[in-house]
Design a protein around this motif. Sequence first.
Motif, mmCIF file in Angstrom:
data_model
loop_
_atom_site.group_PDB
_atom_site.id
_atom_site.type_symbol
_atom_site.label_atom_id
_atom_site.label_comp_id
_atom_site.label_asym_id
_atom_site.label_seq_id
_atom_site.Cartn_x
_atom_site.Cartn_y
_atom_site.Cartn_z
ATOM 1 N N SER A 87 10.837 67.752 7.102
ATOM 2 C CA SER A 87 10.631 69.195 6.947
ATOM 3 C C SER A 87 10.271 69.491 5.489
ATOM 4 N N ALA A 112 9.190 72.302 10.183
ATOM 5 C CA ALA A 112 9.580 70.962 10.624
ATOM 6 C C ALA A 112 8.710 70.491 11.782
ATOM 7 N N TYR A 128 14.652 76.312 10.507
ATOM 8 C CA TYR A 128 13.520 75.399 10.620
ATOM 9 C C TYR A 128 12.621 75.830 11.778
#
Length: 213
Positions: A87, A112, A128
Amino acid sequence: MRNEETTTKKLLNLVENLPSFDASDLAPIGENRSYLNIVLSRQVRQGMMVRLRKNLYVARKYLDTSEKKGYFSDYVEFTANKLYPPSYLSLDYILHEHNMLTEIPRNITSVALRKTDRFTNELGNFIYHKIKEELFLGFKVVKKGNFSILKATKSKALFDFLYFRKRLLVDKEAVRELRLNLNEFTKHDFKELKGYVDLEGSKRMKEILNWLK
């Protein structure tokens, strides 16, 4: 009979200088994993350890040292990468860093390859957003002390910010309401942004790019 006090002392000595650790890092102690998990859980309850996410920890002493020596914010960024690899930091977090968003972000935002997820711990809220593999680019490695941190460029952070909102950005007024500060967004930055838009290929992203101008 095990001496938990001795095990705890070995544990603290082993990990106090590590930015994060998991069970595999505790092998030198010579105890089985289930027992070490019990010791770790007790140390978390007592405040000597901080649980970053499942099976990932940091010693309280390490966090205290990072604050005293002034690299705590760098550590938080490093941890954002570490919690959910691969990520890179992007979106609101990076746009605010470049003064493109006036409102201070409440979350530490990243992009990510894995499914969209979030983690909350003492360091903050880490969010994320999953992106397609072909769009997982436009970031650089930033060295901060002993940390190597993956961070989106200004242009890629803006692309990601717009890309994950593209269904809501139906016209120029919707884009204007984002209140983006583009005063320091150069021709070179726009050229880079256009490259990501062309790669993504959708009509909506091309429209959004035109509405930004």
